[in-house]
Design a protein around this motif. Structure first.
Motif, PDB file in Angstrom:
ATOM      1  N   ALA A 148       0.819  -1.203   0.000  1.00 30.48           N
ATOM      2  CA  ALA A 148       0.000   0.000   0.000  1.00 30.48           C
ATOM      3  C   ALA A 148       0.855   1.256   0.000  1.00 30.48           C
ATOM      4  O   ALA A 148       0.581   2.231  -0.685  1.00 30.48           O
ATOM      5  N   ALA A 149       1.891   1.256   0.797  1.00 32.37           N
ATOM      6  CA  ALA A 149       2.760   2.424   0.891  1.00 32.37           C
ATOM      7  C   ALA A 149       3.756   2.470  -0.255  1.00 32.37           C
ATOM      8  O   ALA A 149       4.017   3.504  -0.840  1.00 32.37           O
ATOM      9  N   MET A 150       4.364   1.328  -0.591  1.00 34.48           N
ATOM     10  CA  MET A 150       5.379   1.185  -1.620  1.00 34.48           C
ATOM     11  C   MET A 150       6.393   2.331  -1.560  1.00 34.48           C
ATOM     12  O   MET A 150       6.508   3.144  -2.472  1.00 34.48           O
ATOM     13  N   LEU A 209      -1.099 -17.055 -13.637  1.00 36.99           N
ATOM     14  CA  LEU A 209      -2.290 -16.261 -13.926  1.00 36.99           C
ATOM     15  C   LEU A 209      -1.930 -14.958 -14.640  1.00 36.99           C
ATOM     16  O   LEU A 209      -2.605 -14.548 -15.593  1.00 36.99           O
ATOM     17  N   LEU A 210      -0.870 -14.317 -14.178  1.00 39.73           N
ATOM     18  CA  LEU A 210      -0.454 -13.057 -14.794  1.00 39.73           C
ATOM     19  C   LEU A 210      -0.040 -13.283 -16.241  1.00 39.73           C
ATOM     20  O   LEU A 210      -0.411 -12.515 -17.142  1.00 39.73           O
ATOM     21  N   THR A 234      -3.434  -5.381 -12.775  1.00 39.00           N
ATOM     22  CA  THR A 234      -3.050  -4.503 -11.667  1.00 39.00           C
ATOM     23  C   THR A 234      -3.146  -5.224 -10.333  1.00 39.00           C
ATOM     24  O   THR A 234      -2.237  -5.159  -9.495  1.00 39.00           O
ATOM     25  N   SER A 235      -4.252  -5.936 -10.120  1.00 40.79           N
ATOM     26  CA  SER A 235      -4.427  -6.677  -8.865  1.00 40.79           C
ATOM     27  C   SER A 235      -3.422  -7.807  -8.743  1.00 40.79           C
ATOM     28  O   SER A 235      -2.884  -8.065  -7.659  1.00 40.79           O
ATOM     29  N   LEU A 245       1.346 -10.552  -6.651  1.00 40.69           N
ATOM     30  CA  LEU A 245       2.661 -11.129  -6.916  1.00 40.69           C
ATOM     31  C   LEU A 245       3.715 -10.537  -5.985  1.00 40.69           C
ATOM     32  O   LEU A 245       4.566 -11.259  -5.441  1.00 40.69           O
ATOM     33  N   LEU A 246       3.661  -9.215  -5.781  1.00 39.49           N
ATOM     34  CA  LEU A 246       4.619  -8.576  -4.881  1.00 39.49           C
ATOM     35  C   LEU A 246       4.469  -9.105  -3.456  1.00 39.49           C
ATOM     36  O   LEU A 246       5.459  -9.377  -2.766  1.00 39.49           O
ATOM     37  N   LEU A 247       3.235  -9.272  -3.011  1.00 41.15           N
ATOM     38  CA  LEU A 247       3.005  -9.830  -1.676  1.00 41.15           C
ATOM     39  C   LEU A 247       3.600 -11.224  -1.553  1.00 41.15           C
ATOM     40  O   LEU A 247       4.250 -11.556  -0.555  1.00 41.15           O
ATOM     41  N   PHE A 248       3.401 -12.056  -2.564  1.00 39.71           N
ATOM     42  CA  PHE A 248       3.937 -13.414  -2.514  1.00 39.71           C
ATOM     43  C   PHE A 248       5.465 -13.407  -2.532  1.00 39.71           C
ATOM     44  O   PHE A 248       6.102 -14.253  -1.895  1.00 39.71           O
ATOM     45  N   ILE A 249       6.062 -12.477  -3.272  1.00 42.06           N
ATOM     46  CA  ILE A 249       7.523 -12.377  -3.296  1.00 42.06           C
ATOM     47  C   ILE A 249       8.045 -11.991  -1.915  1.00 42.06           C
ATOM     48  O   ILE A 249       8.999 -12.597  -1.402  1.00 42.06           O
TER      49      ILE A 249
END
Length: 272
Positions: free
Chosen positions: A9-11, A118-119, A135-136, A141-145
């Motif tokens: 969220a912050a990135m 999926l992506l 986008t989602s 993907l970033l969360l899983f990484i």
């Protein structure tokens, strides 16, 4: 693990780490995350001489290698990126290594593999709704990484700093409490109670793992939340003040300027 959602969220990110060069042999399905946007190159093998490819004035790419196998490439890569605000650093991102390499081992990181699949499917087929789905999926993907990196650090006994904070039940409980209700007038005793610790014991553990006292982090997260609301929502300054734990616009504006160096209204007007 909710704190990982806050990172997405912050990135925010810190300054790039050293300019040391790394080489990785990649296999099918491997995932590589470059946390600091550093330059990188790809080649067919580790010992293949690199060739610079530049866009020509006519829009074509000079120096592009010839295709093989009757027009079929040897490899296909899937790439994505975030535009980051480097002025405010999220502690977790600042602790990431320069390169996170997640090999596609059998049975490992199954959720991450599914997200990549999926992506790739969405980008290849381009059906109705693809833009919103991609986008989602990038956020997912970033969360899983981040989760895969955190789990590998914990499994190897290297969970320090924010990785250690996420692994500590008491500190993680306090972080979830702050995230869930940043407007609440939290005290150190209340946050400690959320994790089952006394005020003094919790304050020591939180500061040691997170790198700053609980209420200092609370202010930082409130201001990070406020900055996001100013950029992406149409809420009034009073509403944002209320959502981030301030009783008046004046108190909120004073805290915001102290944190960002500019007034909230100016931040909203100059948001990209």
């Amino acid at each position: 693990m909710d704190v990982l959602s806050d990172v997405v969220a912050a990135m925010r990110t810190g300054q790039p780490h050293s300019s040391r060069r790394y080489k990785y042999a990649l296999g099918p399905g491997d995932v590589v995350f470059l946390a600091y946007g550093q330059a990188h190159t790809l080649s067919g093998a580790l010992d293949v001489p690199l060739r610079e490819i530049r866009m020509q004035p006519d829009g074509t790419w000079g120096g592009w290698p010839q295709e093989t196998r009757e027009g079929h490439p040897d490899a296909v890569t899937l790439c994505g990126f975030y535009r980051l605000d480097r002025e405010r650093s999220h502690r977790l991102l600042a602790e990431l290594p320069q390169i996170v390499h997640l090999p596609a081992t059998a049975g490992g990181h199954r959720a991450l593999r599914a997200a990549v699949e999926l992506l790739g499917t969405e980008l290849e087929e381009q059906r109705p709704g693809t833009d919103a789905i991609v986008t989602s999926l990038l956020d997912t993907l970033l969360l899983f990484i981040l989760r895969a990196w955190w789990e590998s650090e914990r499994a190897a006994g290297r969970a320090r700093g924010w990785a250690g904070a996420l692994a500590d039940p008491a500190v993680a409980a306090a972080l979830r409490a702050i995230r869930g209700d940043p407007a609440h007038p939290w005290t150190v005793a209340e946050l400690g109670a959320a994790g089952g610790l006394s005020r003094a014991a919790f304050a020591r553990r939180f500061t040691a793992l997170v790198g700053e006292p609980p209420l200092t982090y609370l202010t930082w997260w409130r201001m990070t939340t406020a900055g996001r609301l100013l950029r992406h929502d149409d809420l009034s300054l009073r509403q944002i003040a209320e959502r981030t734990g301030y009783t008046s616009e004046f108190a909120f504006a004073k805290a915001f300027k102290r944190e960002y160096g500019t007034a909230p209204g100016h931040c909203r007007r100059t948001a990209p």
